[in-house]
Each structure stands twice: as structure tokens, then as C-alpha cells.
Scaffold this motif. Structure first.
Motif, PDB file in Angstrom:
ATOM      1  N   GLY A  29      64.033   8.056 104.126  1.00 33.58           N
ATOM      2  CA  GLY A  29      62.622   7.755 103.878  1.00 33.58           C
ATOM      3  C   GLY A  29      62.358   7.094 102.537  1.00 33.58           C
ATOM      4  O   GLY A  29      61.210   6.897 102.175  1.00 33.58           O
ATOM      5  N   PHE A  30      63.430   6.755 101.818  1.00 34.54           N
ATOM      6  CA  PHE A  30      63.243   6.151 100.503  1.00 34.54           C
ATOM      7  C   PHE A  30      64.075   4.882 100.327  1.00 34.54           C
ATOM      8  O   PHE A  30      64.984   4.613 101.107  1.00 34.54           O
ATOM      9  CB  PHE A  30      63.604   7.153  99.399  1.00 34.54           C
ATOM     10  CG  PHE A  30      62.634   8.287  99.311  1.00 34.54           C
ATOM     11  CD1 PHE A  30      61.415   8.121  98.673  1.00 34.54           C
ATOM     12  CD2 PHE A  30      62.921   9.511  99.897  1.00 34.54           C
ATOM     13  CE1 PHE A  30      60.502   9.160  98.612  1.00 34.54           C
ATOM     14  CE2 PHE A  30      62.011  10.558  99.837  1.00 34.54           C
ATOM     15  CZ  PHE A  30      60.801  10.383  99.194  1.00 34.54           C
ATOM     16  N   ASN A 170      57.462  -7.234  99.953  1.00 34.25           N
ATOM     17  CA  ASN A 170      56.342  -6.867 100.829  1.00 34.25           C
ATOM     18  C   ASN A 170      56.838  -6.407 102.193  1.00 34.25           C
ATOM     19  O   ASN A 170      56.339  -5.431 102.746  1.00 34.25           O
ATOM     20  CB  ASN A 170      55.393  -8.061 101.019  1.00 34.25           C
ATOM     21  CG  ASN A 170      54.485  -8.240  99.829  1.00 34.25           C
ATOM     22  OD1 ASN A 170      54.152  -7.274  99.145  1.00 34.25           O
ATOM     23  ND2 ASN A 170      54.091  -9.471  99.560  1.00 34.25           N
ATOM     24  N   HIS A 173      58.245  -3.010 101.825  1.00 34.67           N
ATOM     25  CA  HIS A 173      57.154  -2.030 101.696  1.00 34.67           C
ATOM     26  C   HIS A 173      56.554  -1.725 103.061  1.00 34.67           C
ATOM     27  O   HIS A 173      56.288  -0.571 103.400  1.00 34.67           O
ATOM     28  CB  HIS A 173      56.056  -2.569 100.769  1.00 34.67           C
ATOM     29  CG  HIS A 173      56.185  -2.112  99.348  1.00 34.67           C
ATOM     30  ND1 HIS A 173      56.130  -0.779  99.001  1.00 34.67           N
ATOM     31  CD2 HIS A 173      56.369  -2.788  98.201  1.00 34.67           C
ATOM     32  CE1 HIS A 173      56.270  -0.682  97.681  1.00 34.67           C
ATOM     33  NE2 HIS A 173      56.433  -1.881  97.180  1.00 34.67           N
ATOM     34  N   GLU A 174      56.351  -2.788 103.823  1.00 36.81           N
ATOM     35  CA  GLU A 174      55.792  -2.651 105.174  1.00 36.81           C
ATOM     36  C   GLU A 174      56.680  -1.726 106.012  1.00 36.81           C
ATOM     37  O   GLU A 174      56.217  -0.826 106.693  1.00 36.81           O
ATOM     38  CB  GLU A 174      55.722  -4.051 105.797  1.00 36.81           C
ATOM     39  CG  GLU A 174      54.910  -4.161 107.061  1.00 36.81           C
ATOM     40  CD  GLU A 174      53.444  -3.838 106.812  1.00 36.81           C
ATOM     41  OE1 GLU A 174      52.942  -2.945 107.498  1.00 36.81           O
ATOM     42  OE2 GLU A 174      52.814  -4.479 105.929  1.00 36.81           O
ATOM     43  N   MET A 176      58.646   0.524 104.975  1.00 38.21           N
ATOM     44  CA  MET A 176      58.690   1.894 104.467  1.00 38.21           C
ATOM     45  C   MET A 176      57.439   2.693 104.846  1.00 38.21           C
ATOM     46  O   MET A 176      57.360   3.886 104.572  1.00 38.21           O
ATOM     47  CB  MET A 176      58.850   1.901 102.945  1.00 38.21           C
ATOM     48  CG  MET A 176      60.172   1.359 102.449  1.00 38.21           C
ATOM     49  SD  MET A 176      61.594   2.008 103.322  1.00 38.21           S
ATOM     50  CE  MET A 176      61.666   3.664 102.655  1.00 38.21           C
ATOM     51  N   GLN A 177      56.446   2.035 105.450  1.00 36.58           N
ATOM     52  CA  GLN A 177      55.247   2.763 105.857  1.00 36.58           C
ATOM     53  C   GLN A 177      55.603   3.863 106.846  1.00 36.58           C
ATOM     54  O   GLN A 177      54.980   4.899 106.905  1.00 36.58           O
ATOM     55  CB  GLN A 177      54.217   1.809 106.492  1.00 36.58           C
ATOM     56  CG  GLN A 177      53.631   0.813 105.513  1.00 36.58           C
ATOM     57  CD  GLN A 177      52.989   1.491 104.325  1.00 36.58           C
ATOM     58  OE1 GLN A 177      52.124   2.334 104.471  1.00 36.58           O
ATOM     59  NE2 GLN A 177      53.434   1.147 103.129  1.00 36.58           N
ATOM     60  N   ILE A 196      59.941  -1.517  94.024  1.00 37.02           N
ATOM     61  CA  ILE A 196      60.245  -0.899  95.316  1.00 37.02           C
ATOM     62  C   ILE A 196      61.158   0.325  95.244  1.00 37.02           C
ATOM     63  O   ILE A 196      61.039   1.223  96.061  1.00 37.02           O
ATOM     64  CB  ILE A 196      60.835  -1.982  96.281  1.00 37.02           C
ATOM     65  CG1 ILE A 196      61.047  -1.442  97.702  1.00 37.02           C
ATOM     66  CG2 ILE A 196      62.158  -2.524  95.761  1.00 37.02           C
ATOM     67  CD1 ILE A 196      59.890  -1.655  98.600  1.00 37.02           C
ATOM     68  N   ALA A 197      62.062   0.371  94.281  1.00 32.92           N
ATOM     69  CA  ALA A 197      63.110   1.392  94.342  1.00 32.92           C
ATOM     70  C   ALA A 197      62.590   2.789  93.997  1.00 32.92           C
ATOM     71  O   ALA A 197      61.895   2.980  93.005  1.00 32.92           O
ATOM     72  CB  ALA A 197      64.248   1.029  93.404  1.00 32.92           C
ATOM     73  N   ASP A 198      62.915   3.739  94.847  1.00 33.77           N
ATOM     74  CA  ASP A 198      62.578   5.130  94.579  1.00 33.77           C
ATOM     75  C   ASP A 198      63.689   5.795  93.775  1.00 33.77           C
ATOM     76  O   ASP A 198      63.442   6.547  92.854  1.00 33.77           O
ATOM     77  CB  ASP A 198      62.405   5.883  95.898  1.00 33.77           C
ATOM     78  CG  ASP A 198      61.241   5.336  96.693  1.00 33.77           C
ATOM     79  OD1 ASP A 198      60.147   5.245  96.124  1.00 33.77           O
ATOM     80  OD2 ASP A 198      61.422   4.982  97.862  1.00 33.77           O
TER      81      ASP A 198
ATOM     82  N   ARG B  40      52.525   6.268 101.071  1.00 34.52           N
ATOM     83  CA  ARG B  40      53.275   5.047 101.386  1.00 34.52           C
ATOM     84  C   ARG B  40      52.367   3.820 101.361  1.00 34.52           C
ATOM     85  O   ARG B  40      52.737   2.752 100.895  1.00 34.52           O
ATOM     86  CB  ARG B  40      53.983   5.182 102.734  1.00 34.52           C
ATOM     87  CG  ARG B  40      55.148   6.145 102.624  1.00 34.52           C
ATOM     88  CD  ARG B  40      55.925   6.362 103.887  1.00 34.52           C
ATOM     89  NE  ARG B  40      56.909   7.410 103.670  1.00 34.52           N
ATOM     90  CZ  ARG B  40      58.116   7.201 103.133  1.00 34.52           C
ATOM     91  NH1 ARG B  40      58.479   5.986 102.795  1.00 34.52           N
ATOM     92  NH2 ARG B  40      58.937   8.199 102.937  1.00 34.52           N
ATOM     93  N   GLN B  41      51.126   4.022 101.857  1.00 33.29           N
ATOM     94  CA  GLN B  41      50.157   2.922 101.834  1.00 33.29           C
ATOM     95  C   GLN B  41      49.820   2.546 100.389  1.00 33.29           C
ATOM     96  O   GLN B  41      49.807   1.376 100.025  1.00 33.29           O
ATOM     97  CB  GLN B  41      48.880   3.341 102.589  1.00 33.29           C
ATOM     98  CG  GLN B  41      47.828   2.246 102.698  1.00 33.29           C
ATOM     99  CD  GLN B  41      48.331   1.046 103.486  1.00 33.29           C
ATOM    100  OE1 GLN B  41      48.918   1.209 104.563  1.00 33.29           O
ATOM    101  NE2 GLN B  41      48.142  -0.155 102.955  1.00 33.29           N
ATOM    102  N   ALA B  43      51.605   3.039  97.775  1.00 29.96           N
ATOM    103  CA  ALA B  43      52.770   2.403  97.148  1.00 29.96           C
ATOM    104  C   ALA B  43      52.809   0.926  97.508  1.00 29.96           C
ATOM    105  O   ALA B  43      53.060   0.066  96.662  1.00 29.96           O
ATOM    106  CB  ALA B  43      54.055   3.092  97.602  1.00 29.96           C
ATOM    107  N   LYS B  44      52.519   0.638  98.759  1.00 30.36           N
ATOM    108  CA  LYS B  44      52.540  -0.751  99.213  1.00 30.36           C
ATOM    109  C   LYS B  44      51.427  -1.543  98.517  1.00 30.36           C
ATOM    110  O   LYS B  44      51.651  -2.652  98.032  1.00 30.36           O
ATOM    111  CB  LYS B  44      52.345  -0.777 100.721  1.00 30.36           C
ATOM    112  CG  LYS B  44      52.496  -2.141 101.312  1.00 30.36           C
ATOM    113  CD  LYS B  44      52.220  -2.117 102.815  1.00 30.36           C
ATOM    114  CE  LYS B  44      51.982  -3.517 103.283  1.00 30.36           C
ATOM    115  NZ  LYS B  44      50.809  -3.628 104.123  1.00 30.36           N
ATOM    116  N   VAL B  50      57.527   4.389  96.454  1.00 30.95           N
ATOM    117  CA  VAL B  50      56.909   5.537  97.121  1.00 30.95           C
ATOM    118  C   VAL B  50      57.056   6.797  96.271  1.00 30.95           C
ATOM    119  O   VAL B  50      56.154   7.629  96.199  1.00 30.95           O
ATOM    120  CB  VAL B  50      57.567   5.751  98.502  1.00 30.95           C
ATOM    121  CG1 VAL B  50      57.074   7.042  99.134  1.00 30.95           C
ATOM    122  CG2 VAL B  50      57.269   4.569  99.417  1.00 30.95           C
TER     123      VAL B  50
END
Lengths: 289, 125, 204
Positions: A29-30, A170, A173-174, A176-177, A196-198, B40-41, B43-44, B50
Motif C-alpha cells: 500500500g506504499f 501523477n 499517485h492515481e 495509489m488511491q 511520492i515516496a513513503d 490517499r486523495q 496525498a495526491k 501517503v
């Protein structure tokens, strides 16, 4: 938290290079960024995870399964992007898709065409006419079109212009929703990671340096600047590496709070970039050898 | 919900988020029970990781500003009115202090400032 | 796995006309049908192998949900299927041109399969073991030998190994073909297992 990828005490030796006792994990999830200089062992590690290389010792599991027993089940669920071209140069992207599509149970053609349109890729042109960035986009379109739960990428942004690099972020990110997807990618363009990186996994010279939450890095590490007279054998121990010049020193510490207590107002503390951390770690290793 | 973050600020990004959400809760821009965007939203939308939004939400939850329901998301908690009043008083005080400081900088005296305040206060009504 | 066999055909779709042209040329030269089928089959199989090596396709295939056993097995089964295809095409072509005068006999079919399988048995393990540049060299050598050797080999066999040949000729066709088939099948199976072992250990 569930680990999608887990390496335990993995060792792999080549002529003149070694991955030593590598234990890392990638959380479900990350987004995990995988950093390290050239020859740090990033590509080797990715190849080990993909079973393109076999480890000499240690264990590797993906989705809790191992390649020995479940290679196909694992790869069904992985989307991959490599740094090198892995398509037939003389075929078109459309033909490549025809070859790859039947390999996956969950291929989604509509999704593939959506990405091809979005990336403005020519379906009917031979792969050999593609630029490095286009080849990467083609790989990415394929990686994203079979409902993979894990996306593994080796230096995906290296051939891309800044505009598409941002676009890629982007897309990620999309992706990862949906909290079930996991992304693991190596890069040396560390600014991509800010957005982006967790987690960051840092390897150096075949060895694991750290795995940290992205924000934790800036809580632990700091660039320290101060006058030379502060340095002695004791205080230098607080630093990963020190760079001295006529006008003072600049160093990296992994114990920001302790250094702040120790030196107080005598030094300036700054947020380190990932590049700073990579640079000083490599420098520190050279000094200690 | 409006959030602005700065990458060059010294303040960590998750703190920027918590500070701004807290403020919006205290000023009533975010109402009790109102749903926050999923982490998550968010974060985007903010183009950040996240785990950063996760940490921000965890902090807010720990301090009782929001609560989470698994599978549904995060919501603004019921606020203790006494506490809110106290906090709001503090905000007012801060703003007034700021005004006083500005006045002093420009050499405006207390009487003149009071006058201005009275005028503005009644104008707003 | 049949995806992989189909893939070897698919990547050469533009060469199919070329293969047909070669077949036509050899018809015109009067090359024996079994020899023609052998040469075209081997060219086709080796060319597919060469394409895979040239373009890092092994990395792709090994990242897709296939096992290494399947990848090797597809080549060995594919070789038989492609040989059958070429025999079919050549037999068909021959029938159209010559009618039933000199058909592709069952002996010819067995000879083609025997030669293809023997050749592959010997060459595939090397291909899996070594890199691309060796493949190209191997391919060139094969062509030179194939072009020059057919008559020479027969001649040599007659001259030097007259007795052995006599002994072979002494066997009935059935005995000869069944024992040769058995040997070649064993060889093919052994080669297949060996290639799998080599490929399992390969690094990319």
C-alpha cells in the motif's frame, strides 16, 4: 503491516561485486524508493526479486510466496519496468502487445489503450524508432495493463523529460488511491522521491544502509556547518563524514538532536537532501576502508 | 478544505497539514462531523507521499481533532466548547497583539487604535 | 506455453515470404525434399532463437508469468511443430508442381524429423550455455556446411564407411528407421533435460 517483498540475509557474489547479507522489506500500500549510487546493488536486487538472478544464500519472498514454488503466481501480479529495452526492436508496439497479452490472465486491453493514448505512443511504429523515454512509457503502459498489485521499476525516470516525470508521478499517485497497490522503484533522480515516496531504502556498496519513512530521514539526519575548531576525534564520531575547508567544515550527522545539543548555537543545521545523504555515506565508507 | 504547503519551509510537511486543519476546525471552517478527504486523495492533491498525510491524520486523531472509521474515512470530532472558546480567545489575542505591534511600528497610539477597532466592529454589524 | 510457440512464428511473420522464396528456389535446383525441409526448418528455429537473444527477450520472458522450464520446453516442442509445418508446406508445394511423381515419402518425413531433432539436440544446449556472438558464428557455420556438404557427406559415407553403410543397408527399412528413431528420441529427450538444467541456472 504487511510486507509485499521481503529479503532476508540475501547474499549474491559476482566478480568484483557483492550484495552482502541484505535484509529489506517493502510494505503493502506504499511507495518505496530504492536509492544508492552506481554499483550499489540496486539493479542486482531488483533482478533477484524478479528471479532473473538466483541468490547464493538467504531467502526472498514476494506476496509471501517464493519463486521456487510459485514463480508464475508471483509474476502474474507484478508489473515491471526495466532500464534496458526488452522488446523486439523490429516489431511494433501493437505486435509486442500481442505477444505479451496472452501471458497474463487479467490483461485489460481498454486500460492498455488508455495509457497508449495518454502517453502518445505510436502503436504501428517499430520499437527501434522509439526514444528511450518512449520505450519506458511503452513498458509502463504494459506494466499497468494487467491489474498488477506490485509495480517494480528500475530507474524508470532516467530517460524522461521533466514534464513527463511529473506526469508519471501523477499516474503513480492515481494508482495509489487503491490502498492495495504497492510500488517499488529504484532511482538516482532523488527529487522524484519528494513527491511520492513513503519509504526510502538506501543501499551502498551492496549493503543496506537504512529503510526509513521519508519524513523520518529529515528528522534524523542533518547537514551541520561550523568552524573547524569544534572538530576533534570525539566530536567527529557524531558524523557520517566530514568535509573540511579553510573556512570551516560541513558534515552529515545521523543524530540531528544529539548534535544540536552538543554544539548548540556554534553550528548551523540544515535539512539534508537525499543526495547529501548518498554523497556523505559514500565518502564515509571510503574513509573507513 | 484548503491546504497550502511549502517545500522550502523549515516546518515539516505533516506539521503544516495538521496546523492548517486544526486552524480550520477551530475557526469553524471545518464543521463537526464533516468528512475529510481520504489520506490517499489528499496525498495526491498535495503531490506528497501517503505516509506524510497518514502521519498528519494520526496526529490530528491523537489530539482529538478528528476520528476515523475503518472503511469510511476521517471526520471532524465534536469539539469541547470550553476548550474551543479558550483557543479562540487565544487566536483573538494573537491577532490583537499583531495589530498592536503594527500600530506601534507606525506610531499609532492606543486611543487611535481603540477608535479604529470601535469603528470596524460597528461597521461589521 | 503455446503462446511462446506462437510467438516464434509471429515474430517471423514478415520473413514467411522469404522462406517460401527459398523453398521455391530449392525446388528449382532439385534439392531432395527431406533436405529442403531440414534446412528451412532449422533456419526458422534458429532465427527465432537468435531474435530472442539479440533483443534481451529472455529478460522479458522471465519477467512474464512463465517458468524457465516452460520457456525451454516451448523451444523443443516448437521445433517439432515448425518442422511439421515446413514438411506440410513443402509436400503441398511439391504436389502442386510435380503431382504424385516424386512425393514427400514417409521416409523423407522421418529423415527430416531425424535430422532436425538430432541437430537441435546437439546445438540447443550450446545455445543456452553461450552468448549471442557464438550463435551467429554457429548459424553461419551451419549454413556453409548445409550448402556444401550434402553430396560430400553421402560420398564420404560411401567411400570410407562402406562396410557400415552396407550393414545399414542390410537392415530392413523398418529396423533401420525404428532404431534410428529411438536413438534420436532419446537424444532429444536428453538434450531437452540438459537445456532445462542449463537455463535454470542462467543469469540475466
Amino acid at each position: 503491516m504487511e510486507n509485499v517483498i521481503e529479503l532476508q540475509h540475501v547474499t549474491k557474489s559476482f566478480k568484483g561485486f557483492q550484495v552482502k547479507d541484505l535484509s529489506i522489506s517493502v510494505k503493502k500500500g506504499f511507495v518505496t524508493g530504492f536509492i544508492g549510487g552506481n554499483g550499489a546493488g540496486k539493479s542486482t536486487t531488483i533482478k533477484l526479486i524478479m528471479n532473473l538472478l538466483k541468490q547464493d544464500s538467504g531467502s526472498i519472498s514476494v506476496f509471501g510466496l517464493t519463486h521456487d514454488t510459485d514463480e508464475r503466481a508471483i509474476k502474474e501480479r507484478i508489473g515491471f519496468v526495466y532500464d534496458e529495452n526488452i522488446f523486439y526492436e523490429n516489431l511494433t508496439l501493437k505486435d509486442m502487445k500481442k505477444i505479451i497479452r496472452p501471458a497474463y490472465k487479467k490483461w485489460n486491453d481498454a486500460m492498455f489503450h488508455k495509457y497508449v493514448d495518454q502517453f502518445e505512443l505510436p502503436l504501428g511504429k517499430k520499437i527501434k524508432t522509439f526514444s528511450k523515454g518512449m520505450k519506458m512509457k511503452a513498458s509502463l503502459a504494459i506494466a499497468l495493463s494487467h491489474q498488477a498489485e506490485l509495480i517494480i521499476m528500475d530507474e524508470p525516470t532516467s530517460g524522461l523529460d521533466p514534464v513527463f516525470r511529473r506526469e508519471l508521478l501523477n499516474i503513480l499517485h492515481e494508482l495509489m488511491q487503491d490502498g492495495d497497490k504497492t510500488i517499488f522503484f529504484s532511482t538516482h533522480i532523488t527529487t522524484d522521491l519528494d513527491r511520492i515516496a513513503d519509504y526510502i531504502i538506501f543501499v551502498n556498496n551492496g549493503e543496506h544502509v537504512f529503510t526509513k519513512e521519508f519524513y523520518k530521514i529529515q528528522e534524523d539526519y542533518a547537514i551541520v556547518k561550523g568552524p573547524l575548531d569544534l572538530l576533534d576525534a570525539d566530536t567527529e564520531r557524531e558524523f557520517v563524514a566530514v568535509q573540511k575547508s579553510n573556512i570551516g567544515f560541513e558534515a552529515l550527522t545521523a543524530y540531528k538532536d544529539r548534535v544540536a545539543d552538543l554544539f548548540g548555537e556554534a553550528v548551523v543545521l540544515e535539512k539534508p537532501t537525499l543526495e547529501d545523504i548518498m554523497y556523505y555515506t559514500e565518502k564515509g565508507r571510503c574513509l573507513n576502508v | 478544505m484548503q491546504i497550502l504547503i511549502s517545500n522550502s519551509s523549515k516546518e515539516p510537511i505533516y506539521e503544516q497539514i495538521t496546523t492548517q486543519i486544526k486552524k480550520q476546525i477551530l475557526t469553524g471552517d471545518l464543521q463537526e462531523g464533516q468528512a475529510l478527504p481520504s489520506m490517499r486523495q489528499l496525498a495526491k492533491d498535495l503531490q506528497i507521499s501517503v505516509i506524510t498525510t497518514k502521519r498528519a491524520y494520526e496526529e490530528l486523531e491523537k489530539n482529538g481533532f478528528i476520528y476515523s472509521i475503518v472503511g469510511k474515512g476521517s471526520f471532524v470530532s465534536e469539539q469541547n466548547t470550553e476548550m474551543i472558546k479558550e483557543r479562540k480567545m487565544k487566536v483573538i489575542e494573537e491577532k490583537l497583539l499583531e495589530a498592536i505591534q503594527n500600530s506601534r511600528d507606525m506610531g499609532i497610539g492606543l486611543a487611535e487604535l481603540k477608535e479604529m477597532l470601535t469603528l470596524l466592529y460597528s461597521e461589521d454589524e | 506455453m503455446f503462446n511462446l510457440i506462437w510467438k516464434d512464428l509471429f515474430i517471423q511473420k514478415k520473413l514467411i515470404l522469404l522462406y517460401l522464396a527459398i523453398i521455391g528456389l530449392y525446388f528449382w535446383l532439385g534439392t531432395p525434399l527431406f533436405w529442403l525441409a531440414f534446412i528451412t526448418s532449422i533456419s526458422f528455429i534458429m532465427n527465432a532463437f537468435y531474435y530472442d537473444e539479440k533483443d534481451n527477450i529472455n529478460i522479458l520472458l522471465n519477467s512474464l508469468p512463465y517458468t524457465r522450464k516452460q520457456i525451454v520446453t516451448s523451444k523443443y516442442i516448437g521445433a517439432i511443430i515448425f518442422t511439421a509445418l515446413f514438411i506440410g508446406v513443402i509436400a503441398g508445394g511439391s504436389f502442386i508442381i510435380n503431382g504424385m511423381e516424386s512425393p514427400f515419402s514417409w521416409k523423407g518425413v522421418l529423415q527430416t524429423f531425424g535430422l532436425v531433432m538430432a541437430w537441435i539436440s546437439l546445438i540447443f544446449p550450446f545455445f543456452y550455455k553461450f552468448k549471442q556472438q557464438y550463435l551467429v558464428i554457429g548459424g553461419i557455420i551451419f549454413f556453409v556446411i548445409a550448402m556444401l556438404s550434402f553430396k560430400a557427406v553421402i560420398h564420404l559415407l560411401k567411400e570410407r564407411f562402406g562396410e557400415v553403410v552396407q550393414w545399414f543397408i542390410g537392415l530392413s527399412d523398418l529396423q533401420l528407421y525404428s532404431s534410428a528413431s529411438l536413438v534420436i528420441l532419446l537424444l532429444y529427450g536428453g538434450s531437452w533435460l540438459l537445456s532445462m538444467r542449463i537455463y535454470e541456472r542462467k543469469v540475466f
